[in-house]
Design an enzyme around this catalytic site. Structure first.
Site, short mmCIF file in Angstrom:
data_model
loop_
_atom_site.label_atom_id
_atom_site.label_comp_id
_atom_site.label_asym_id
_atom_site.label_seq_id
_atom_site.Cartn_x
_atom_site.Cartn_y
_atom_site.Cartn_z
N HIS A 115 -8.46 1.67 -3.71
CA HIS A 115 -9.38 1.48 -2.59
C HIS A 115 -10.01 2.83 -2.26
O HIS A 115 -9.36 3.71 -1.71
CB HIS A 115 -8.53 0.92 -1.41
CG HIS A 115 -9.29 0.75 -0.14
ND1 HIS A 115 -8.65 0.51 1.06
CD2 HIS A 115 -10.62 0.75 0.15
CE1 HIS A 115 -9.55 0.38 2.02
NE2 HIS A 115 -10.75 0.53 1.50
N HIS A 140 -1.49 -1.23 -4.22
CA HIS A 140 -2.71 -0.77 -3.55
C HIS A 140 -2.63 0.74 -3.32
O HIS A 140 -1.67 1.24 -2.74
CB HIS A 140 -2.83 -1.52 -2.22
CG HIS A 140 -4.08 -1.27 -1.46
ND1 HIS A 140 -5.26 -1.94 -1.72
CD2 HIS A 140 -4.35 -0.44 -0.42
CE1 HIS A 140 -6.20 -1.53 -0.87
NE2 HIS A 140 -5.67 -0.61 -0.08
N ASP A 179 -6.96 -5.99 4.39
CA ASP A 179 -6.25 -4.70 4.47
C ASP A 179 -6.27 -4.19 5.91
O ASP A 179 -7.33 -3.99 6.48
CB ASP A 179 -6.99 -3.73 3.53
CG ASP A 179 -6.30 -2.38 3.41
OD1 ASP A 179 -5.20 -2.20 3.96
OD2 ASP A 179 -6.89 -1.50 2.74
N MET A 202 -8.68 8.73 0.06
CA MET A 202 -9.46 9.16 1.23
C MET A 202 -9.90 10.61 1.06
O MET A 202 -9.14 11.43 0.53
CB MET A 202 -8.61 9.06 2.50
CG MET A 202 -8.02 7.68 2.74
SD MET A 202 -7.19 7.61 4.33
CE MET A 202 -6.33 6.03 4.19
N SER A 262 0.84 -1.19 0.00
CA SER A 262 0.00 0.00 0.00
C SER A 262 0.88 1.25 0.00
O SER A 262 1.66 1.48 0.92
CB SER A 262 -0.90 0.01 1.23
OG SER A 262 -1.47 1.28 1.38
N MET A 292 -11.98 5.13 -0.22
CA MET A 292 -12.56 5.40 1.10
C MET A 292 -13.15 6.79 1.05
O MET A 292 -12.66 7.74 1.68
CB MET A 292 -11.46 5.28 2.18
CG MET A 292 -11.07 3.84 2.44
SD MET A 292 -9.46 3.71 3.24
CE MET A 292 -8.40 3.85 1.81
N MET A 320 -11.64 -5.13 5.75
CA MET A 320 -10.76 -4.27 6.55
C MET A 320 -10.51 -4.91 7.91
O MET A 320 -11.46 -5.31 8.59
CB MET A 320 -11.40 -2.89 6.77
CG MET A 320 -11.56 -2.03 5.53
SD MET A 320 -10.04 -1.68 4.64
CE MET A 320 -9.03 -0.90 5.89
#
Ligand code: DX5
Ligand code: ZN
Length: 221
Positions: free
Chosen positions: A65, A32, A174, A36, A8, A67, A136
């Site tokens: 990913h 990854h 994750d 956010m 990540s 978020m 998660m």
């Protein structure tokens, strides 16, 4: 199925992203990227512009990913930026199937991400519409948090739901994944391991990925 290691970028040095991408290029299976928005999670990171900039410096498959609240609104931008996999949070998307279809229509793999407190049953009507589930094992927002071991039985439960229905959905995990916790999640059915601080927090990124890989070798057929 072979276990995939997905470092990540969140724990990388953002002042030298091209160098950081080079450091994981040969040892990783995926990259990854944590997006956010300061709304769905209490932190702000990167958007499609940075994903696109990184795309020019890596041949790895990009696993984005999201978020963010209302992720559907940004799917096209991440597809255009070069994402190969996009996950949206179950808790953030009111029209989950539509969002997943948009991702697939754009030629990427579609994932549903669930927070630690979100039960496996939330996926009951979503599994048929996705390619992977992102479980998660920390509350999303930051790297370097402690692995929440009580989530492991949920991974096993989701794995059973997938097998019972004969689906080809993969499980990605994750949060707090390292050489100690990786065997727990792979033993429960995970095949994609995201690792931020356990890779970019170490001086030797290749050795760090190798130690996670060695810890799970032979655990799955
Ligand atoms: C957290 C992110 C993770 C993060 C994991 O919200 O989704 O991808 O980078 O970091 P570690 O592996 O350090 O827990
Ligand atoms: Zn993530």
């Amino acid at each position: 199925m072979n276990v995939k290691i997905a470092p990540s970028l969140l724990s990388a040095d953002f002042s030298m992203l091209a160098d950081e991408l080079r450091a994981v290029e040969s040892g990783a299976d995926l990259l990854h990227l944590d997006v956010m928005d300061g709304h769905f999670v209490p932190n702000i990171t990167i958007g499609p512009m940075i994903v696109k900039a990184c795309r020019a410096h890596s041949r790895l498959r990009f696993d984005c990913h999201l978020m963010i609240s209302n992720p559907q609104q940004y799917i096209a931008a991440f597809l255009e930026a070069g994402a190969n996999m996009i996950s949206v949070h179950f808790e953030a998307e009111a029209h989950l199937q539509r969002a997943l279809q948009l991702i697939r229509d754009g030629g990427a793999l579609a994932g549903v991400a669930i927070n630690p407190a979100t039960p496996a049953e939330s996926l009951t009507t979503a599994l048929e519409f996705c390619d992977y589930v992102l479980v998660m094992t920390v509350n999303p927002g930051f790297g370097g948090q402690t692995f929440l071991e009580p989530v492991v039985p949920k991974i096993r439960q989701i794995s059973r739901m997938i097998t019972d229905r004969g689906l080809a959905v993969e499980i990605e995990v994750d949060g707090g994944v390292d050489a100690r916790t990786a065997p727990l999640v792979v033993g429960a059915g995970a095949t994609i391991l995201v690792a931020g601080s356990a890779v970019f927090g170490k001086n030797d990124r290749s050795a760090a990925m190798q130690s996670i890989r060695s810890a799970v070798t032979g655990l799955r057929a």
